[in-house]
Design an enzyme around this catalytic site. Sequence first.
Site, PDB file in Angstrom:
ATOM      1  N   GLU A  47       0.838  -1.196   0.000  1.00  0.00           N
ATOM      2  CA  GLU A  47       0.000   0.000   0.000  1.00  0.00           C
ATOM      3  C   GLU A  47       0.880   1.256   0.000  1.00  0.00           C
ATOM      4  OE1 GLU A  47      -3.616   1.698   2.909  1.00  0.00           O
ATOM      5  OE2 GLU A  47      -2.422  -0.061   3.465  1.00  0.00           O
ATOM      6  N   LYS A 116      -9.074   2.624  -2.087  1.00  0.00           N
ATOM      7  CA  LYS A 116      -9.357   1.879  -0.864  1.00  0.00           C
ATOM      8  C   LYS A 116     -10.753   2.245  -0.355  1.00  0.00           C
ATOM      9  CE  LYS A 116      -7.153   0.913   3.631  1.00  0.00           C
ATOM     10  NZ  LYS A 116      -5.932   1.199   4.426  1.00  0.00           N
ATOM     11  N   CYS A 191      -5.538  -3.360   2.125  1.00  0.00           N
ATOM     12  CA  CYS A 191      -5.338  -3.494   3.571  1.00  0.00           C
ATOM     13  C   CYS A 191      -6.620  -3.680   4.369  1.00  0.00           C
ATOM     14  CB  CYS A 191      -4.542  -2.294   4.088  1.00  0.00           C
ATOM     15  SG  CYS A 191      -3.758  -2.612   5.701  1.00  0.00           S
TER      16      CYS A 191
END
Length: 665
Positions: A47, A116, A191
């Site tokens: 990330e 995200k 994540c």
Amino acid sequence: MKNYGFIRAAAAVPAVKVADTKHNTAEICRLAQEAFDNGASIVAFPELSVTGYTCADLFGQDLLLKKAEEGVMEIMEFSRGKSTAIIVGAPVPFRGRLYNCAIVLRNGNIKGLVPKTYLPTYNEFYEARWFSSGSDFLSSEVRNDGRFLSNGKDCVREGFTAQIRYCGQKCNISPNLLFEIGRTTFAVEICEDLWAPIPPSSYHALAGAGIIVNLSASNEVLMKDQYRRGLLCQHSAKTLSAYIYSSSGFGESSQDLVYAGAASIWENGSLLASNERFLTGSSMIIADIDAEKLDTFRRKSSSFTATAPDGTRTSSYDRLYSRIPLGEAADTDFGKMLHRHIEPHPFVPSEEIDYRCREILSMQVSGLATRLAHIGCRTAVIGISGGLDSTLALLVTVLAADKLGWSRDRVVGVTMPGYGTTSRTRNNASELMDALGITSREISITAACDQHFSDIGHDPAVHDVTYENSQARERTQLLMDISNQTSGIVIGTGDLSELALGWATYNGDHMSMYGVNAGVPKTLVKSLVKWAAENEFAAVKNILTDIIDTPISPELLPADENGTIRQVTEDLVGPYELHDFFLYNMFRFGYSAEKIFFLAKKAFAGEYSDETIEKWLRTFMKRFFAQQFKRSCLPDGPKVGSVSLSPRGDWRMPSDAKATLWTEF
């Protein structure tokens, strides 16, 4: 080069310098080149890997965002002419907001940006301070007319997809992007997305993604790695997918946290590869994902394609996504090097053998005890040959009797010596029955078979199939009649491997009233008897050990001049370890004979020649198809593993199916 359904993937963890985009870009390109040189079709980075994850309020600096875009542009140019899809993380400004994005690049183009969705704002995380959620793109306000750009071509597709000008290209940006590479499809989440109650990848998988890529920056605290691995294991299993995970490592700010650089690649709950954490440099892992296997699992799983509780059908998710073709997968030489372990003994893997044996015996015992209690019979009758299969069945029967509170004399063991019975097996059978305290009977079948041969006009000097099968059927008749005599049932001894090969006499040893070994392959029988000898039956360990060491044989032909076994099964039908390998891979994964041959050569390299493997694979396929009629009328028996040939359970096959397609390789 043939790919056999595999696609090579890599997870890279570069050593970063926080906010130093030039350094980070150079390291990403170096690792991407390594992945390309190794034939990887996909390489994932952590990330925000272009800037470093721990830039904090520096993400509010326009300079950092511009330099990050320049870094992505450099990686984009680096990717030109390469067949590897490179997935990196970078902050991307759009419409007055900043998004934490995964950027998919291939062959000089940005193929898509995935923002995200879930931004952690608890404990040590404060991402909502800098970033906006990718859920912005899932509202009806940003849903476009269904047209999006892919490598310069407009493609019609419904979906929640906006477009952004980035790195000089018009790019798709949305959490709902599916990337098609070769014959498989992958999607991306970032994540925290994985840690959500319903991760975005759950929907990605339902929409058709067979591979999920996760760009992560997961810090370390005590026991977190164990929890994280469990999460990855279970999620890849539930979604019937492969999962590529790459997390930030050395170089991230240690102001308050430590980043260990965890990377792993999973496939349907199995770990294919993982790296060493806490390194002070960069690292990369490579694994070959079996996309064909995952497709097979999904087709076989009715739950995967079922209607959701809200009434949404799985196929409906597809219209919410934009599909972006990346082209063919890398031309990888899987024959030269295969980055995955091929287990030669899939029914008896080396790990957790104690647990597996205990569980399987418990299932066998429970199944038989349930049947005995239900029928209310007085005895359990079993033929004891002194071989492995009947020994395992006897041990299971004794344990079932103990479980029911029976006196062991209600177990009736019958040894039936014939023309080929050797003193070794005969003595082991008698000594084992006596030591276990069961009722023991010995009935020779020689006179009965002599009379039978006379009745049907068969010359007993001709040792053909009639000679052999008459003995098996005579033994079965004795057991059936004794069970009637004692108000009992006959416990079958035949195993799964024999059922697959049809290595049983129809209405002979093929038949019983409950087959306790029906789900146990030959390679596992030995392990179970050995475990039982060491844990449940230590008093008879020496007898059981000698039975384990005895060559596998039906003992239907006379012994040699030294009184030893002449008829060795594996000399006639082939090594059981090969046949069990063939059975597992054909049944469990639906592999073609060609792929099984390829995998067997890898698994048994140095042990069997290619010619030997090919010979017995053809034998297996021919027998498997020709002998289905025996499996179509099997007695009841418990399923104990992932492979079962019961016509009432996992395997429904026409007895007249042809083996042609499975023998042409």
